[in-house]
Design a protein around this motif. Structure first.
Motif, PDB file in Angstrom:
ATOM      1  N   SER A  39       0.813  -1.223   0.000  1.00 39.51           N
ATOM      2  CA  SER A  39       0.000   0.000   0.000  1.00 39.51           C
ATOM      3  C   SER A  39       0.841   1.265   0.000  1.00 39.51           C
ATOM      4  O   SER A  39       0.326   2.356  -0.286  1.00 39.51           O
ATOM      5  CB  SER A  39      -0.942   0.005   1.217  1.00 39.51           C
ATOM      6  OG  SER A  39      -0.190  -0.036   2.424  1.00 39.51           O
ATOM      7  N   ASN A  95      -8.299 -11.230  -0.275  1.00 38.91           N
ATOM      8  CA  ASN A  95      -8.954  -9.996   0.161  1.00 38.91           C
ATOM      9  C   ASN A  95      -7.932  -8.903   0.430  1.00 38.91           C
ATOM     10  O   ASN A  95      -8.225  -7.720   0.238  1.00 38.91           O
ATOM     11  CB  ASN A  95      -9.789 -10.253   1.420  1.00 38.91           C
ATOM     12  CG  ASN A  95     -11.011 -11.101   1.125  1.00 38.91           C
ATOM     13  OD1 ASN A  95     -11.556 -11.064   0.029  1.00 38.91           O
ATOM     14  ND2 ASN A  95     -11.446 -11.879   2.108  1.00 38.91           N
ATOM     15  N   LYS A 155      -7.231  -7.285  -2.867  1.00 43.34           N
ATOM     16  CA  LYS A 155      -8.387  -6.507  -3.316  1.00 43.34           C
ATOM     17  C   LYS A 155      -8.553  -5.211  -2.539  1.00 43.34           C
ATOM     18  O   LYS A 155      -9.118  -4.235  -3.058  1.00 43.34           O
ATOM     19  CB  LYS A 155      -9.649  -7.353  -3.206  1.00 43.34           C
ATOM     20  CG  LYS A 155      -9.672  -8.559  -4.136  1.00 43.34           C
ATOM     21  CD  LYS A 155     -10.895  -9.427  -3.887  1.00 43.34           C
ATOM     22  CE  LYS A 155     -10.885 -10.681  -4.755  1.00 43.34           C
ATOM     23  NZ  LYS A 155     -12.045 -11.572  -4.477  1.00 43.34           N
ATOM     24  N   SER A 156      -8.057  -5.172  -1.297  1.00 46.33           N
ATOM     25  CA  SER A 156      -8.219  -3.980  -0.466  1.00 46.33           C
ATOM     26  C   SER A 156      -7.089  -2.965  -0.624  1.00 46.33           C
ATOM     27  O   SER A 156      -7.155  -1.871  -0.051  1.00 46.33           O
ATOM     28  CB  SER A 156      -8.324  -4.386   1.010  1.00 46.33           C
ATOM     29  OG  SER A 156      -7.102  -4.961   1.468  1.00 46.33           O
ATOM     30  N   ARG A 205      -7.878  -0.826  -5.678  1.00 45.16           N
ATOM     31  CA  ARG A 205      -9.210  -0.214  -5.630  1.00 45.16           C
ATOM     32  C   ARG A 205      -9.323   0.980  -6.575  1.00 45.16           C
ATOM     33  O   ARG A 205     -10.398   1.257  -7.111  1.00 45.16           O
ATOM     34  CB  ARG A 205      -9.535   0.239  -4.205  1.00 45.16           C
ATOM     35  CG  ARG A 205      -9.667  -0.900  -3.200  1.00 45.16           C
ATOM     36  CD  ARG A 205     -10.451  -0.451  -1.968  1.00 45.16           C
ATOM     37  NE  ARG A 205      -9.982   0.840  -1.459  1.00 45.16           N
ATOM     38  CZ  ARG A 205      -9.057   0.985  -0.534  1.00 45.16           C
ATOM     39  NH1 ARG A 205      -8.485  -0.091   0.008  1.00 45.16           N
ATOM     40  NH2 ARG A 205      -8.680   2.181  -0.120  1.00 45.16           N
ATOM     41  N   SER A 206      -8.209   1.669  -6.801  1.00 41.15           N
ATOM     42  CA  SER A 206      -8.235   2.880  -7.639  1.00 41.15           C
ATOM     43  C   SER A 206      -7.859   2.608  -9.087  1.00 41.15           C
ATOM     44  O   SER A 206      -7.711   3.550  -9.878  1.00 41.15           O
ATOM     45  CB  SER A 206      -7.299   3.938  -7.054  1.00 41.15           C
ATOM     46  OG  SER A 206      -5.952   3.483  -7.076  1.00 41.15           O
TER      47      SER A 206
END
Length: 328
Positions: free
Chosen positions: A257, A283, A286-287, A292-293
């Protein structure tokens, strides 16, 4: 008594038990023929010294990592060692046809049959071995035909140059180099602001990785994106093993991230490669903010040891960057 030579492609080579007399018997009748073919010679430099090779070699055998780079340059070997299904699946049709037209003289695991090799009456043999492996078997190959060997640490551009020179396929190399330069320049100019102001990370997973693990790629196509294009990608500290050598548990996916953009491997149809598919199903993946963007980009890398597949990679990278939200 064995009549095969055991090798492991791209790694180390275990010498088979074979007497020198067997090798010489297998190729002894070929000496005059190959001598005629090599009447006009030139010298090329390689890991095993300065080698006299034919000016215009016609019957070339490729062993190990020289197979596909030579074919990529338009070469048509008479003998090859076996390539993996994953390597063959991404070859252009004409290159796969050239590979399949050649005699298989060894497995990918793999064995090289010296008698079968000698029966092909090659006028040039191209190989890639480690220096230790060459010390074990090089002289045996040289009894069959002029043999040019490159070490496993040969940089891919230098490798392409050397194969083109030895195999007399330099015209194709010049065209590929021009395409490479054009593609690199286009990406750098088109996405200059993104390249200069964005942190990237390239992640991957291979069939060799343990279940539930992945790695951060800093070699292969990722290296080209970093060193030739100029993407801000992580790499190992000086003197340390590549980051790609360390398998990371899926629990560490969340640490991605911190990067603005993530790149990951896809096949020619844009689907996550089979080994990497388990990662995108988690997951945690995916998070990720980048996922996500829409800033997780699938990029196709069919190979990184010759210009043809590298140019395909650059086309895929160009297309991926073009679809990056907020690209500049």
């Amino acid at each position: 008594m064995s009549n095969t030579l055991l090798i492991r492609r791209g790694a180390t080579l275990a010498a088979a038990l074979m007497s020198a007399s067997l090798v010489l018997t297998a190729c002894g009748s070929d000496g005059d023929d190959t001598g005629d073919k090599a009447a006009e010679t030139r010298r090329v430099k390689a890991e095993n010294g300065t080698i006299k090779v034919p000016v215009d070699p016609r019957r070339i055998v490729t062993i190990g990592n020289t197979n596909l780079p030579f074919i990529d340059l338009g070469g048509e070997p008479v003998g090859v060692t076996e390539a993996s299904d994953s390597e063959l699946d991404v070859l252009p049709k004409e290159q796969r046809a050239a590979y399949e037209a050649a005699e298989i003289i060894g497995s990918s695991g793999g064995e090289v049959d010296l008698e079968k090799l000698a029966a092909l009456k090659p006028d040039l043999i191209l190989v890639q071995f480690s220096s230790d492996d060459w010390d074990k078997v090089g002289k045996r190959l040289e009894t069959i035909a002029p043999t040019v060997n490159w070490g496993l640490d040969t940089e891919w551009k230098a490798f392409a140059d050397a194969i083109a020179e030895a195999g007399n396929v330099a015209d194709a190399l010049s065209q590929q180099k021009a395409e490479f330069k054009e593609k690199v320049t286009k990406i750098q100019k088109t996405y200059s602001k993104t390249i200069n102001g964005t942190s990237f990370v390239d992640v991957s997973r291979g069939t060799w990785n343990d279940p539930g693990t992945f790695y951060i790629a800093d070699i292969g196509c990722s290296e080209i994106a970093r060193d030739d294009i100029g993407l801000d990608l992580p790499k190992a500290a000086e003197g340390k093993d590549p980051l790609a050598y360390e398998s990371l548990p899926f629990e560490q996916i969340s640490e991605l991230s911190e990067y603005d953009v993530i790149t990951y491997p896809v096949d020619a149809d844009g689907r996550p490669t089979e080994p990497f598919a388990p990662v995108v199903k988690t997951n945690t993946w995916k998070s990720l903010p980048a996922v996500r963007s829409g800033r997780a980009l699938g990029v196709f890398c069919p190979g990184n040891n010759s210009y043809g597949p590298v140019n395909q990679y650059l086309d895929s990278l160009d297309s991926a960057l073009a679809n990056l939200p907020g690209k500049q």
